[in-house]
Design a protein around this motif. Structure first.
Motif, PDB file in Angstrom:
ATOM      1  N   THR A  55      99.301   0.547  47.994  1.00 53.13           N
ATOM      2  CA  THR A  55      99.369   0.771  46.547  1.00 53.13           C
ATOM      3  C   THR A  55     100.164  -0.325  45.845  1.00 53.13           C
ATOM      4  N   ASN A  60      94.415  -2.252  42.716  1.00 53.83           N
ATOM      5  CA  ASN A  60      93.102  -1.970  42.145  1.00 53.83           C
ATOM      6  C   ASN A  60      92.116  -1.376  43.135  1.00 53.83           C
ATOM      7  N   SER A  61      92.450  -1.405  44.409  1.00 49.98           N
ATOM      8  CA  SER A  61      91.528  -0.843  45.398  1.00 49.98           C
ATOM      9  C   SER A  61      91.788   0.651  45.559  1.00 49.98           C
ATOM     10  N   GLU A  62      90.740   1.381  45.831  1.00 55.35           N
ATOM     11  CA  GLU A  62      90.911   2.821  46.025  1.00 55.35           C
ATOM     12  C   GLU A  62      91.358   3.088  47.453  1.00 55.35           C
TER      13      GLU A  62
END
Length: 103
Positions: A55, A60-62
């Motif tokens: 995080t 921006n990545s899930e």
């Protein structure tokens, strides 16, 4: 945060994180005299570190199941073995660290 960012990621992943998470798990296992506390603590700390890392550095990545790396399995196994040795086999640990009596 600046201190952690200044540390080389290889050193962080291969030296600092394993020593900290396994060390805390082992310490809690010895203090509570329960073998299963070590691996559970190590797993929670490793997953927490992975969550924080992903995080922070990839905002921006899930998040997915793939964020759980192999370290989340290997570190608790190492912690389980060391906790077992320290809690249930203390005479082996003492014999390893104490010098042989001289005649």
């Amino acid at each position: 945060m600046k201190l952690i960012e200044s540390i080389d990621p290889v050193v962080m992943q291969l030296v600092i994180v394993p020593m900290v998470v396994i060390g805390i798990g082992l310490l809690l296992a010895i203090l509570t005299k329960r073998v299963y506390i070590g691996p559970i603590t190590t797993m929670v700390l490793t997953i927490s570190y992975n969550y924080w890392y992903f995080t922070s550095f990839f905002p921006n990545s899930e998040l997915s199941f793939t964020m759980i790396s192999s370290w989340c399995i290997i570190f608790p196994l190492i912690s389980l073995y060391l906790s077992w040795m320290a809690v249930l086999q203390p005479h082996i640990v003492k014999a390893f660290f104490l010098p042989d009596p001289k005649e």
